[in-house]
Scaffold this motif. Structure first.
Motif, mmCIF file in Angstrom:
data_model
loop_
_atom_site.group_PDB
_atom_site.id
_atom_site.type_symbol
_atom_site.label_atom_id
_atom_site.label_comp_id
_atom_site.label_asym_id
_atom_site.label_seq_id
_atom_site.Cartn_x
_atom_site.Cartn_y
_atom_site.Cartn_z
ATOM 1 N N ASN A 38 0.827 -1.212 0.000
ATOM 2 C CA ASN A 38 0.000 0.000 0.000
ATOM 3 C C ASN A 38 0.859 1.258 0.000
ATOM 4 O OD1 ASN A 38 -2.351 -1.491 0.068
ATOM 5 N ND2 ASN A 38 -2.538 -1.427 2.293
ATOM 6 N N PHE A 39 1.931 1.217 0.804
ATOM 7 C CA PHE A 39 2.847 2.352 0.868
ATOM 8 C C PHE A 39 3.474 2.623 -0.497
ATOM 9 C CE2 PHE A 39 7.205 3.921 1.353
ATOM 10 C CZ PHE A 39 6.981 5.092 2.060
ATOM 11 N N ALA A 40 3.946 1.547 -1.154
ATOM 12 C CA ALA A 40 4.569 1.705 -2.471
ATOM 13 C C ALA A 40 3.571 2.240 -3.490
ATOM 14 C CB ALA A 40 5.142 0.367 -2.941
ATOM 15 N N GLY A 41 2.313 1.782 -3.401
ATOM 16 C CA GLY A 41 1.289 2.249 -4.332
ATOM 17 C C GLY A 41 0.989 3.723 -4.151
ATOM 18 N N LEU A 42 0.862 4.157 -2.908
ATOM 19 C CA LEU A 42 0.605 5.573 -2.629
ATOM 20 C C LEU A 42 1.796 6.441 -3.016
ATOM 21 C CD1 LEU A 42 -1.166 5.223 0.837
ATOM 22 C CD2 LEU A 42 -2.226 5.915 -1.320
ATOM 23 N N LEU A 43 3.007 5.927 -2.787
ATOM 24 C CA LEU A 43 4.211 6.670 -3.155
ATOM 25 C C LEU A 43 4.302 6.814 -4.675
ATOM 26 C CD1 LEU A 43 6.494 7.938 -1.478
ATOM 27 C CD2 LEU A 43 7.865 5.904 -1.944
ATOM 28 N N LYS A 44 3.924 5.754 -5.390
ATOM 29 C CA LYS A 44 3.923 5.811 -6.854
ATOM 30 C C LYS A 44 2.911 6.832 -7.351
ATOM 31 C CE LYS A 44 3.352 2.968 -10.991
ATOM 32 N NZ LYS A 44 3.059 1.602 -11.519
ATOM 33 N N LYS A 45 1.769 6.905 -6.677
ATOM 34 C CA LYS A 45 0.749 7.893 -7.052
ATOM 35 C C LYS A 45 1.284 9.308 -6.882
ATOM 36 C CE LYS A 45 -3.609 9.801 -5.468
ATOM 37 N NZ LYS A 45 -4.628 9.797 -4.385
ATOM 38 N N GLU A 46 1.973 9.550 -5.766
ATOM 39 C CA GLU A 46 2.566 10.867 -5.539
ATOM 40 C C GLU A 46 3.588 11.192 -6.621
ATOM 41 O OE1 GLU A 46 1.960 13.257 -2.950
ATOM 42 O OE2 GLU A 46 0.173 12.006 -2.870
ATOM 43 N N SER A 95 -5.560 5.291 6.666
ATOM 44 C CA SER A 95 -5.953 6.410 7.517
ATOM 45 C C SER A 95 -5.355 7.700 6.977
ATOM 46 C CB SER A 95 -5.480 6.174 8.952
ATOM 47 O OG SER A 95 -4.058 6.238 9.023
ATOM 48 N N ILE A 96 -5.887 8.822 7.430
ATOM 49 C CA ILE A 96 -5.371 10.115 7.003
ATOM 50 C C ILE A 96 -3.930 10.294 7.466
ATOM 51 C CG2 ILE A 96 -5.590 12.611 7.399
ATOM 52 C CD1 ILE A 96 -8.560 12.343 7.067
ATOM 53 N N ALA A 97 -3.596 9.765 8.647
ATOM 54 C CA ALA A 97 -2.217 9.836 9.130
ATOM 55 C C ALA A 97 -1.278 9.118 8.176
ATOM 56 C CB ALA A 97 -2.113 9.233 10.531
ATOM 57 N N GLN A 98 -1.710 7.970 7.657
ATOM 58 C CA GLN A 98 -0.886 7.214 6.707
ATOM 59 C C GLN A 98 -0.775 7.935 5.373
ATOM 60 O OE1 GLN A 98 -3.131 3.590 6.840
ATOM 61 N NE2 GLN A 98 -2.032 2.785 8.611
ATOM 62 N N LEU A 149 3.275 15.678 17.899
ATOM 63 C CA LEU A 149 2.759 16.767 17.061
ATOM 64 C C LEU A 149 2.135 16.209 15.782
ATOM 65 C CD1 LEU A 149 2.821 19.841 17.542
ATOM 66 C CD2 LEU A 149 4.753 19.966 15.968
ATOM 67 N N PHE A 150 2.764 15.191 15.201
ATOM 68 C CA PHE A 150 2.232 14.561 13.986
ATOM 69 C C PHE A 150 0.893 13.897 14.273
ATOM 70 C CE2 PHE A 150 1.784 10.795 11.270
ATOM 71 C CZ PHE A 150 1.776 11.395 10.018
ATOM 72 N N ILE A 151 0.798 13.196 15.392
ATOM 73 C CA ILE A 151 -0.456 12.526 15.758
ATOM 74 C C ILE A 151 -1.564 13.548 15.966
ATOM 75 C CG2 ILE A 151 -1.602 11.137 17.533
ATOM 76 C CD1 ILE A 151 1.127 9.732 17.969
ATOM 77 N N ILE A 152 -1.252 14.618 16.707
ATOM 78 C CA ILE A 152 -2.252 15.668 16.962
ATOM 79 C C ILE A 152 -2.683 16.324 15.649
ATOM 80 C CG2 ILE A 152 -2.610 17.942 17.996
ATOM 81 C CD1 ILE A 152 -0.756 17.062 20.282
ATOM 82 N N ALA A 153 -1.693 16.651 14.796
ATOM 83 C CA ALA A 153 -1.988 17.343 13.535
ATOM 84 C C ALA A 153 -2.862 16.490 12.621
ATOM 85 C CB ALA A 153 -0.686 17.709 12.830
ATOM 86 N N THR A 154 -2.529 15.204 12.471
ATOM 87 C CA THR A 154 -3.297 14.344 11.570
ATOM 88 C C THR A 154 -4.681 14.018 12.135
ATOM 89 O OG1 THR A 154 -2.105 12.416 12.489
ATOM 90 C CG2 THR A 154 -1.303 13.345 10.409
ATOM 91 N N LYS A 155 -4.782 13.850 13.457
ATOM 92 C CA LYS A 155 -6.091 13.617 14.071
ATOM 93 C C LYS A 155 -6.987 14.842 13.913
ATOM 94 C CE LYS A 155 -5.719 9.436 15.771
ATOM 95 N NZ LYS A 155 -6.606 8.324 15.328
ATOM 96 N N TRP A 156 -6.402 16.007 14.107
ATOM 97 C CA TRP A 156 -7.145 17.263 13.943
ATOM 98 C C TRP A 156 -7.581 17.435 12.495
ATOM 99 C CZ3 TRP A 156 -4.979 22.686 15.765
ATOM 100 C CH2 TRP A 156 -6.036 23.597 15.790
#
Length: 259
Positions: free
Chosen positions: A6-14, A93-96, A245-252
């Motif tokens: 999944n990570f490789a697929g999303l990275l390829k999309k970017e 997830s949005i964090a991912q 900070l990353f967890i708070i930012a992505t949850k928000w």
């Protein structure tokens, strides 16, 4: 479960969507750091400072590259926010999803810095005393530091993007003004805190001198440089702080997007 596939697929999309940003940035950087100084030398009689001018332009490119990387990262997130169904119906997830965007932007930023730091070093090679391995180690050392700082900046950008979207929901378009004022005010407070004695008393413990690394780096004929120390407590606290900070930012951000 967020798999490597999944990570490789999303990275390829970017890569497919935003590789043009990297190519355009490199093209503009080469134009400024190499072509412009060359044209100035060709068009100016008696101009003998092409290398120095090229070095100065390379440094300028590196500085501008930091802002350019942030713009690319924000453009990527803004694109998904405009078609937020991409996030709403994603199995990740949005964090991912945000994490993949950060990784892609950092890879591009690292490549950009390697290219133009190499150009800058090459232009002042006569002032450097050291072998190829030492120069390469110095290059990688600086790129690593800059990329880590950019990672922190990306996380901060996600946090203030979530803040801006929250304020936009409450007060409309004036939210960007509130966001900018809050951002600069917060950064000013943070820098003042890091320069205070309280910060030193809390975080500057278990110091590890970096002077021993200097033998592995090249020497500069025109300037003396010494490495200071890193503090274990400060580094661990920084890692924990950025992660929180990353967890708070992505949850928000998730809460704002899914509203």
């Amino acid at each position: 479960m967020f798999s490597l596939k999944n990570f490789a697929g999303l990275l390829k999309k970017e890569w497919l969507l935003y590789r043009a940003w990297l190519f355009v940035g490199i093209f503009i950087g080469i134009t400024l750091s190499i072509i412009v100084p060359y044209l100035i030398r060709r068009l100016s009689d008696g101009f003998t400072m092409e290398n120095q001018l090229s070095f100065a332009f390379s440094i300028l490119v590196l500085v501008l590259g930091g802002f350019y990387s942030i713009l690319q990262f924000l453009a990527s997130i803004r694109h998904d926010l405009k078609t937020k169904e991409i996030w709403l119906h994603s199995t990740s997830s949005i964090a991912q999803l945000v994490g993949v965007k950060i990784v892609f932007s950092l890879i591009g930023y690292a490549i950009f810095n390697i290219i133009f730091m190499s150009i800058a070093i090459y232009k002042v090679k006569d002032e450097i005393v050291g072998n190829f391995a030492q120069v390469l180690l110095l290059l990688l050392f600086f790129v690593a530091i800059i990329v880590i700082l950019q990672l922190i900046m990306f996380v901060i950008m996600v946090l203030f993007l979530a803040f801006n979207l929250q304020m936009k929901h409450l007060i409309g378009r004036f939210s960007i003004v509130i966001t900018m004022v809050t951002f600069f005010f917060s950064m000013n407070l943070w820098f003042k805190f890091t320069e205070s004695k309280l910060y030193d008393n809390i975080f500057h413990h278990i110091g590890i001198p970096l002077a021993g690394l200097e033998q592995y780096f090249p020497k500069l004929l025109t300037m003396e440089s010494t490495l200071g120390s890193i503090y274990v407590v400060e580094e661990i606290a920084s890692i924990i702080f950025v992660a929180i900070l990353f967890i708070i930012a992505t949850k928000w951000l998730e809460k704002v997007v899914l509203r």
